[in-house]
Design a protein around this motif. Structure first.
Motif, short mmCIF file in Angstrom:
data_model
loop_
_atom_site.label_atom_id
_atom_site.label_comp_id
_atom_site.label_asym_id
_atom_site.label_seq_id
_atom_site.Cartn_x
_atom_site.Cartn_y
_atom_site.Cartn_z
N ALA A 52 7.75 12.40 8.05
CA ALA A 52 7.68 11.85 6.70
C ALA A 52 7.00 10.48 6.70
O ALA A 52 6.18 10.19 5.83
N PHE A 53 7.30 9.66 7.71
CA PHE A 53 6.66 8.34 7.79
C PHE A 53 5.20 8.46 8.19
O PHE A 53 4.36 7.69 7.75
N ARG B 174 0.84 -1.20 0.00
CA ARG B 174 0.00 0.00 0.00
C ARG B 174 0.87 1.26 0.00
O ARG B 174 0.62 2.22 -0.72
N GLU C 94 7.16 14.62 -2.18
CA GLU C 94 6.90 13.82 -0.99
C GLU C 94 7.87 12.64 -0.91
O GLU C 94 8.43 12.34 0.14
N LYS D 127 3.13 10.52 7.27
CA LYS D 127 2.29 10.88 6.12
C LYS D 127 1.89 9.66 5.29
O LYS D 127 0.98 9.75 4.47
N LEU D 128 2.59 8.54 5.47
CA LEU D 128 2.30 7.35 4.65
C LEU D 128 1.02 6.68 5.12
O LEU D 128 0.69 6.75 6.30
N PRO D 129 0.31 6.01 4.21
CA PRO D 129 -0.96 5.37 4.61
C PRO D 129 -0.71 4.23 5.59
O PRO D 129 0.22 3.45 5.42
N GLY D 130 -1.54 4.17 6.62
CA GLY D 130 -1.46 3.07 7.58
C GLY D 130 -0.40 3.24 8.65
O GLY D 130 -0.20 2.35 9.47
N ILE D 131 0.31 4.38 8.66
CA ILE D 131 1.32 4.62 9.69
C ILE D 131 0.93 5.83 10.52
O ILE D 131 0.84 6.93 10.00
N ALA E 172 14.97 12.40 4.28
CA ALA E 172 14.87 12.33 5.74
C ALA E 172 15.58 11.10 6.26
O ALA E 172 16.23 11.14 7.31
N HIS F 92 1.29 4.11 -2.82
CA HIS F 92 1.07 5.50 -2.43
C HIS F 92 2.22 6.37 -2.91
O HIS F 92 2.00 7.44 -3.48
N LEU G 236 10.96 12.00 1.87
CA LEU G 236 11.11 10.80 2.69
C LEU G 236 12.50 10.21 2.52
O LEU G 236 13.17 9.88 3.52
N LEU H 248 12.01 12.86 10.02
CA LEU H 248 11.83 11.47 9.58
C LEU H 248 10.50 10.92 10.10
O LEU H 248 9.75 10.27 9.35
#
Lengths: 200, 200
Positions: free
Chosen positions: B15-16, A29, A41, B18-22, A48, A33, A45, B12
């Motif tokens: 940035a993480f 996923r 974006e 922003k990811l889906p599911g986190i 970072a 994304h 990442l 960091l």
């Protein structure tokens, strides 16, 4: 038969799948994304990750992660340098900072005593803590370790080690979590809450 | 009061996050995992992210993600070029590939018809599907969209669009998931399973 995913996508999925808490579905996923996210974006990442490995180090004083040593907390003259809160991991420092109740310093052990995993006192950042007690004007040590077997063992060990030095050694209160239900509290927690009862 | 996390770590985590599911906790856990991971693992992850954005594109034929167009599936002469399976997203291609039951081609729509999100047929990769039907030797179109409202609407739309072209149009069977319990099936699924019953 040809694979449906080409190399780069599969490598990205594999790389995310290695991270804690991310399974194969979550990794897929996230990969898709990032594929459809704008260039910025994804670049942010990647940068970072590279930046944190390049810049972040451990504070020579407290053992917390930081970009410059001593870390901002150790170097801050507005903080109370007479109290040191001992925690297991850098993330525990952040948890305590979020309470906005604590103005002292920290000391990060880098873990807890765990004979099953071959972690003994000598594997923890304890020698530097003793050094700090020699030179600093420390009046109190707060032991803020995880309330589990390893944390308790470490608390007991440090308490015995530090008490003879004539410094006040305290530990976090055990009891019912705020917002919880008495009915669902386990016996040990409820027992501790009873033993630690105070005037209402 | 100084922050406990220095800039690079917080960047960091952000940035993480922003990811889906986190969520924030998961992002923090991953950030500290990367901090203590060896240089290579962190570099691999950063490189995989950069690489996927640089290399991956969409197949001009089927719309799937790939590194070279046409993609390995479209370019594979061993696959059955008379059947096209229409799916919503690239990840659905991988799900069907994993069954090892399908040897035909794919067509990725890039979504499903969803009036609430302002996604109409013209926003989907449908024109290229019609182009493929003119030039390819296609005998069957399998509509493999998600079994939800948007997927059903898209299935109905495509079925009406494609049927007049004299090509066989099929859709995935609805019914009880394998390994599930009849008792816990919802009424619609059970109704579909009844309606689609076959000789045992």
């Amino acid at each position: 038969m040809a694979l449906a995913y080409d190399g780069a996508i599969q490598r990205l999925i594999d790389a995310f799948n290695k991270l804690p808490g991310i399974g194969p579905k979550g990794a897929q996923r996230i990969a898709f994304h990032l594929l459809s996210a704008d260039e910025q974006e994804a670049a942010d990442l990647a940068d970072a990750i590279t930046e944190v490995k390049a810049k972040v180090r451990f504070c020579d004083v407290c053992g917390n992660v930081c970009e410059s040593s001593p870390c901002p907390v150790c170097a801050d003259p507005r903080r109370d340098h007479t109290v040191i809160c001992v925690v297991e991991e850098p993330k525990d420092v952040m948890s305590i900072e979020r309470t906005r109740e604590y103005r002292g310093l920290y000391h990060v052990l880098g873990g807890a005593i765990n004979p099953m995993a071959n972690v003994g006192p000598s594997d923890l950042n304890i020698a530097k803590l003793l050094d700090r007690l020699k030179t600093d004007e420390v009046k109190e040590i707060i032991l803020a370790l995880d309330p589990n077997i390893e944390g308790e063992a470490t608390t007991t060990y440090l308490s015995r080690l530090l008490s003879p030095l004539g410094i006040k050694v305290t530990r976090l209160a055990s009891g019912l979590p705020v917002g919880s239900d008495l009915e669902y509290a386990d016996e040990i927690t409820l027992g501790r809450a009873l033993a630690g009862r105070r005037e209402a």
